[in-house]
Design a protein around this motif. Structure first.
Motif: not given
Length: 525
Positions: A103-107
């Motif tokens: 999720w952090e990477l996607s954000s």
């Protein structure tokens, strides 16, 4: 001494010399000129400055984002590189079920995409202040990914597996597309199915048609080698009618033409009714059902045997399975012409998706130089050579054939049946079918086995005898079409389908008898 009386008159002014006036005038003129030029210079300077600002704005507006992404010193390039690496780690994080990190990477990837999109819209380069927070955060996440053992080897292996999976999906989509196209071609349009049904009803309603059919079957013209014989194998009544009608319409002596039509049991009565009930300028038309050929069985034909085995695996019912075999064999019947017509010496084979524009009887006088078949070569383009149709990684193919050998076309061929029997061509065809039982030499179709079977026994014909591509090529030269003896609608866009190429459709439709009541009823509903 007398004193002079006082003089009260105004003392006359002393006149300024003319040269002083001249100097004053020159000075004033020079001042005016200097003032004008100074004012003009200020205007020019202002204009130039405005133009520079406009050019600068235009340069910002017309900023080439591609060049920015290619530049090693731009922030756009740094963001794009980091985003690509982050996407790779995102895939791996999902596979390792590390959803929080994913999720952090996607954000951050979305933030990076948003900034690049804004830069492209406004036409200005990305500044350090804008890029620094995202670059810093992405760098931290990438370091965290590497610290989580998402090393280069793991990344490469994972991405490779994804590439292979995408390739498999792409290949599957290509196969499905080809199969869907094949189904579209083989599916009969409603109008042609309607015509076939009406003609079949007419056969059973009119007993006289049966007697007329027997008379044609017993005609001595069917075996007369002095006449011009044509073979057509089809389950399409309308298409077969167009082939015959166009052939006789352009023949100098149509009464000397004999057509041997073979169809399946379902369409036999419709075909017979149509050709008995319509006049084709005095030519002879024989219609036979493939079921009549008792010799065409599993013990004789490897293709029938293989189809039978596949049918058993699929648990197909006897009646349905038998119809399926015979229907599929129609496409392969041109490998059995000497068995179908044992008394003939020469025939012209015509596909059911051709239109004839010129007299074809001169074909029977073409010198084949001892070869079995005459055909038009199709290797003007590199992809029509042998390697396009055959698997040259197989040693059987690689050891016997040249991958650069020129391909040629079925669909309009002159065939010397005497040379065929002497070379035992059908046995060669059976040999190659047996070698391809696992479909490792070629996948499907009749052209690949034809190239193998007739290799070294094909006589090239003048290209004007047979022009191909009207079922897929949108840009065939009009002069080539006009000069062609036969036009071939090979490809998926057949002229009787809605997907037909409109530019060529009228060339086919002109040979349909739309005034016939059955045709009129079926094409207007």
């Amino acid at each position: 001494m007398r004193r002079r009386a006082p003089d009260f008159r105004r003392t006359p002014r002393r006149r300024i010399p003319g040269w002083i006036w001249l100097l004053l005038g020159i000075s004033v003129a020079m001042g005016v000129v200097l003032f004008f030029f100074q004012h003009r210079q200020e205007e020019l300077a202002t204009s130039v400055q405005e133009n520079i600002l406009e050019v600068d704005e235009d340069m910002h507006e017309n900023m080439n984002l591609t060049q920015e992404l290619l530049s090693t010193t731009s922030f756009s390039r740094q963001l794009a590189d980091q985003m690509a690496l982050a996407k790779a780690y995102l895939v791996i994080a999902k596979e390792h079920n590390n959803l929080q990190f994913a999720w952090e990477l996607s954000s951050q990837i979305r933030s990076c995409q948003r900034l690049l999109s804004q830069a492209a819209v406004r036409g200005k380069t990305i500044t350090e202040e804008e890029a620094h927070p995202i670059i810093n955060r992405l760098a931290q996440l990438i370091y965290k990914a590497q610290d989580s053992h998402y090393d280069i080897s793991t990344t490469i292996a994972t991405l490779k597996s994804h590439v292979l999976a995408l390739e498999e999906r792409a290949n599957s989509a290509i196969v499905q597309s080809a199969e869907f196209g094949k189904l579209a071609v083989e599916a009969m349009p409603k109008s042609i199915h309607c015509l076939s049904m009406k003609l079949t009803e007419e056969w059973f309603r009119n007993p006289a048609l049966n007697r007329l059919s027997d008379e044609v079957r017993n005609s001595p013209r069917l075996a007369d080698i002095n006449l011009y014989h044509f073979c057509i194998f089809s389950d399409n009544v309308m298409a077969t009618s167009v082939v015959i009608n166009s052939t006789v319409s352009n023949a100098d002596h149509p009464q000397q033409l004999v057509f041997h039509v073979v169809t399946d049991k379902v369409n036999y009565w419709a075909m017979t009714t149509w050709f008995l009930g319509n006049d084709f300028r005095g030519c002879t038309i024989e219609v036979r059902s493939i079921e009549e050929f008792s010799w065409l069985n599993a013990s004789y034909s490897p293709l029938v045997k293989q189809t039978f085995q596949d049918g058993l695996k699929g648990q197909i019912g006897d009646i349905k399975f038998k119809d399926l075999i015979l229907g599929s064999l129609l496409k392969h019947l041109h490998f059995y012409i000497p068995q179908i017509q044992p008394q003939l010496e020469k025939v012209v084979f015509l596909d059911d998706d051709v239109v004839v524009q010129k007299d074809l009887t001169p074909l029977f006088s073409v010198e084949l130089h001892g070869n079995v078949i005459g055909a038009v070569e199709t290797c003007l383009e590199a992809f029509h050579r042998f390697y396009k149709y055959l698997n040259f990684s197989n040693p059987i193919i690689n050891s016997k054939f040249d991958p650069q050998s020129c391909g040629w076309a079925f669909g309009m061929n002159i065939i010397d049946l005497i040379s065929w029997r002497k070379a035992d061509i059908t046995a060669k065809y059976h040999y190659w079918q047996e070698q391809n039982v696992d479909q490792m030499l070629w996948k499907t179709g009749t052209l690949p086995p034809g190239l193998l079977t007739f290799s070294g026994l094909m006589e090239p014909l003048d290209r004007r005898w047979h022009v191909l591509g009207l079922g897929y090529d949108l840009d065939i030269d009009d002069r080539l079409i006009e000069s062609a003896a036969v036009l071939h609608y090979n490809g998926n866009m057949k002229p009787w389908l809605k997907m037909a190429i409109r530019r060529y459709k009228h060339l086919w439709e002109q040979y349909i008898n739309f005034t016939h009541p059955f045709v009129r009823d079926c094409t207007t509903h």
